[in-house]
Design an enzyme around this catalytic site. Structure first.
Site: not given
Ligand SMILES: [Zn+2]
Lengths: 356, 134
Positions: A87, A119, A209, A242, A251, A274, A304
């Site tokens: 991107e 991504c 997000t 990711h 998480k 990232n 995204s």
């Protein structure tokens, strides 16, 4: 129910990573913009990697692809597809994939294109490559994820948006270092993060997000994959997702039922940031740098917009002789040159010099 | 800015991207960048040969006064790199003047060499960087 794996088995023949040497500490970014240290500590971040002034997603992508080709040991003439996911394209119009294909000696009889899906573009290239290879349309495909991620100066995104690249050479399963057991894609129209044409920095939907974007799509893809293959989290040695920060991959893994020891080997974001299209793919490379034959790995990149692909791969004996043929992730992470905020701002073109 | 010539950028891409030298079929010597005649014996019989990617820095010069598009990486270090079979003049990247010394090991990397302002072509090619990280 669509087929989630092709009839013919495919595998990873080579993996390669490139991480630029320049690093900035989170403290320096926080101090510059008046953030509380709790802001970056909550993201489980330490340092991020920054491309030098003569680097971009194309140059980094080539270095990663060249490392993947060293491990693959295949004739460049046998590569039939080069997919470049980013991107942060140096040219709005003019493919990076052709520059990389030319530099690798793959041209002219090959497919080559740049893909865009935030991504996740490189992962889409990977999934498409499995089909191309399995059908026999191409013998080997190179998939590259590379980004010099942009963040508006002072935006919280600046703590994590970093630079790096990963590449994979995919081909028929015989001789490969890891075999694809299955894959599963899960996409919806979700406006969590975007950048409009002609604008330099992305915008994001703050809290949006997380749950409806990152977590919903990775969980959708990973559960779909495990249901299709009849597998459960304990059947995997490792899982890698990711990594928009150091916290989310732990998480989401926990929400899916994975234990921290299955997740930690693939988490690299705290030390390099990232890397967007390369994020999960560098994590997978670090696992392959250390994995043993027979290990089963779940990998799920996310982009995204939004979407995720989950893959189940099983490591073979060939991993052992391939891993020492190119730099390992930990070696690349440890070769670093610390820079301050002003040098970082100059390197990433955030200081505009006016031509007199 | 005069603007880069697209044909000139295109013609040089193979030797810039892949460190391809000219090899003289008469005297056997290599030279980089490749030219139409051998700088050693004058023969016009040339073939292409990829050079090794690791070598030693024979000499270097630090350039403080640089063109506009190189300002973000000033000072620019120009090095003479000995690759055994040939010598190459190249920018030394990922390094400050205090990081470089004659005899140090350097390796080829693919970088942006020049760009034609903000709207023109980007020229890519080989530079060298120290093998050792800082
Ligand atoms: Zn000669």
């Amino acid at each position: 129910m669509p087929q989630q794996r092709p009839e013919t088995a495919t595998g990873i023949h080579g993996w390669g990573v490139y991480i630029p040497r320049f690093r900035i500490k989170m403290e320096d970014i926080a101090r510059e913009w008046g953030w509380s240290d709790s802001q970056w500590k909550a993201l489980a971040m330490i340092e991020k990697a920054i491309a030098g002034p003569d680097e971009d997603s194309t140059t980094m992508g080539l270095e990663a692809a060249a490392n993947a080709m060293k491990r693959a040991g295949v004739d460049p003439g046998d590569v039939g597809a080069v997919f470049f996911g980013t991107e942060s394209k140096p040219y709005a119009v003019k493919p990076s994939a052709t520059i990389i294909a030319e530099a690798l000696g793959v041209t002219p009889v090959t497919m080559a294109s740049d893909l865009e899906f935030a991504c996740r573009a490189a992962s889409e290239g990977l999934r498409a490559s499995l089909g191309l290879v399995a059908s026999g349309m191409v013998k080997y495909a190179i998939i590259i994820g590379s980004d010099t991620a942009q963040a508006n100066p002072g935006d919280v995104l600046e703590f994590t948006a970093s630079s790096g690249a990963a590449a994979y050479v995919v081909g028929p399963s015989p001789g490969s270092a890891a075999v694809f057991e299955g894959s599963y894609s899960y996409v919806t129209d979700t406006p969590d993060f975007w950048r409009r044409e002609g604008t330099p920095y992305p915008r994001h939907g703050e809290g949006f997000t997380g749950e409806p974007a990152y977590f919903a799509h990775i969980i959708g893809a990973a559960r779909g994959l495990m249901n299709t293959l009849g597998l459960k989290p304990s059947d995997f040695k490792y899982a890698v997702f990711h990594q928009p920060n150091g916290r989310f991959p732990l998480k989401v893994g926990e929400m899916l039922g994975f234990k921290p020891e299955q997740l930690k080997a693939g988490i690299v974001t705290p030390l390099i940031g990232n890397t967007y299209n390369a994020s999960a793919l560098i994590g997978l490379a670090r696992i392959l740098d250390n994995a043993a034959p027979g290990d089963r790995i779940l990998v799920a990149p996310f982009g995204s917009g939004a979407g995720s692909d989950a893959y189940s791969i099983i490591v073979t004996d060939a991993v052992e002789e391939k891993r020492n043929k190119a730099p390992k992730v930990d070696e690349l992470v440890s070769k670093k040159i610390m820079i301050n905020y002003s040098t970082y701002a100059k390197f990433r073109h955030m200081i505009r010099v006016v031509r007199e | 800015m005069a603007g880069f010539s697209a044909p000139a950028v295109w013609r040089g891409r193979t030797h810039r991207y892949r460190l391809v030298a000219g090899k003289c079929t008469s005297c056997g010597k290599l030279h980089y960048p490749p030219s139409y005649s051998c700088p050693y014996c004058g023969s016009r019989s040339m073939v292409e040969a990829e050079l090794p990617r690791v070598g030693r820095l024979m000499s270097y010069s630090v350039v403080y006064s640089v063109p506009f598009d190189s300002k973000s990486r000033a000072p620019v270090i120009l090095g003479l790199v000995d690759l055994g079979v040939a010598r190459v003049i190249s920018e030394i990247t990922d390094a400050s003047p205090e990081d470089v010394s004659v005899g140090m090991q350097v390796e080829a990397v693919f970088r942006r060499i020049a760009e034609d302002g903000g709207t023109g072509l980007i020229v890519y090619g080989i530079k060298f960087r120290p093998v050792k990280g800082a």
